[in-house]
Design a protein around this motif. Structure first.
Motif, PDB file in Angstrom:
ATOM      1  N   SER A  49       0.833  -1.239   0.407  1.00  0.00           N
ATOM      2  CA  SER A  49      -0.059  -0.376  -0.387  1.00  0.00           C
ATOM      3  C   SER A  49       0.550   1.202  -0.281  1.00  0.00           C
ATOM      4  CB  SER A  49      -1.002  -0.080   1.600  1.00  0.00           C
ATOM      5  OG  SER A  49      -0.019   0.094   2.395  1.00  0.00           O
ATOM      6  N   ALA A  50       0.429   2.489   0.219  1.00  0.00           N
ATOM      7  CA  ALA A  50       1.041   3.650  -0.423  1.00  0.00           C
ATOM      8  C   ALA A  50       1.842   3.878   1.204  1.00  0.00           C
ATOM      9  CB  ALA A  50      -0.141   4.969  -0.500  1.00  0.00           C
ATOM     10  N   GLU A  51       1.490   3.867   2.235  1.00  0.00           N
ATOM     11  CA  GLU A  51       1.661   3.553   3.650  1.00  0.00           C
ATOM     12  C   GLU A  51       3.351   2.511   3.533  1.00  0.00           C
ATOM     13  OE1 GLU A  51      -1.196   2.734   3.690  1.00  0.00           O
ATOM     14  OE2 GLU A  51      -1.197   4.789   3.516  1.00  0.00           O
ATOM     15  N   THR A  52       3.806   1.389   2.906  1.00  0.00           N
ATOM     16  CA  THR A  52       4.181   0.548   2.729  1.00  0.00           C
ATOM     17  C   THR A  52       5.857   0.349   2.419  1.00  0.00           C
ATOM     18  OG1 THR A  52       2.477  -1.605   2.256  1.00  0.00           O
ATOM     19  CG2 THR A  52       4.397  -2.495   2.792  1.00  0.00           C
ATOM     20  N   PRO A  53       6.829   0.952   3.587  1.00  0.00           N
ATOM     21  CA  PRO A  53       8.084   1.533   3.105  1.00  0.00           C
ATOM     22  C   PRO A  53       8.286   0.445   1.693  1.00  0.00           C
ATOM     23  CG  PRO A  53       7.643   0.649   5.626  1.00  0.00           C
ATOM     24  CD  PRO A  53       6.608   0.387   4.967  1.00  0.00           C
ATOM     25  N   SER A  54       8.894   1.245   1.235  1.00  0.00           N
ATOM     26  CA  SER A  54       9.998   0.605  -0.401  1.00  0.00           C
ATOM     27  C   SER A  54      10.873   0.278   0.346  1.00  0.00           C
ATOM     28  CB  SER A  54      10.396   1.779  -1.378  1.00  0.00           C
ATOM     29  OG  SER A  54       9.012   2.716  -1.871  1.00  0.00           O
TER      30      SER A  54
END
Ligand code: FES
Length: 166
Positions: A73-78
């Protein structure tokens, strides 16, 4: 004469039945020699990622192993070394076997971690070990990307790049 032709008929009939039986037996034998369709394709598993929503985690079977596929998701660290980027979307593909002693970790969506119940090992959403005894990150299976589909079992350019950097 009539006796003779009746005997001939019975002979032909029995011969015919034997021939049919033989053909059926050969067919059955050939079937058992041919590999099953699932075996022929077992080395490669195609997974269409296009329908996966953000945050969704799927487990598929590949060569008898669980493979985790997470749509970050957008919040998951890359993780630049492990993320598969398809446009704006980011995925990770991981072999779902703990690198400690091989238990299957479970995904906890609330913390975005993979937790191994056997000895308390924890991996982040990219499969990097963050706690406990696992000695290394979750392994990445060989994969090749074709658009939004990944084929497990083939070594594509992205996989090769990841495993060189990892
Ligand atoms: Fe997972 Fe030991 S097998 S922590």
């Amino acid at each position: 004469m009539e006796q003779h032709s009746r005997r001939d008929f019975i002979g032909w009939a029995l011969g015919g039945i034997s021939a049919v039986g033989g053909v059926l037996a050969l067919g059955a034998m050939k079937k058992s020699w041919d590999p099953l369709p699932s075996v022929q394709s077992a080395g490669f598993v195609s997974v269409d990622l296009s329908g996966m929503k953000e945050g969704e985690m799927h487990t598929v079977q590949w060569r008898g192993k669980p493979v985790f596929i997470l749509h970050k998701s957008a919040e998951t660290p890359s993780n630049d070394k492990r993320d598969i980027r398809i446009g704006e979307k980011r995925f990770v593909v991981l072999i779902g076997l703990c690198t400690h002693l091989g238990c299957i970790p479970s995904y906890e969506a609330s913390s975005q971690t993979f937790k191994c119940a056997c000895h308390g090992g924890v991996f982040d959403a990219s499969g990097i070990q963050t706690f406990g005894p696992p000695p290394r990150p979750l392994d990445i299976p060989p994969f090749k990307r074709n658009g939004e589909t990944i084929v497990l079992g083939e070594e594509g350019a992205e996989y090769q790049k990841m495993t060189k950097k990892a």
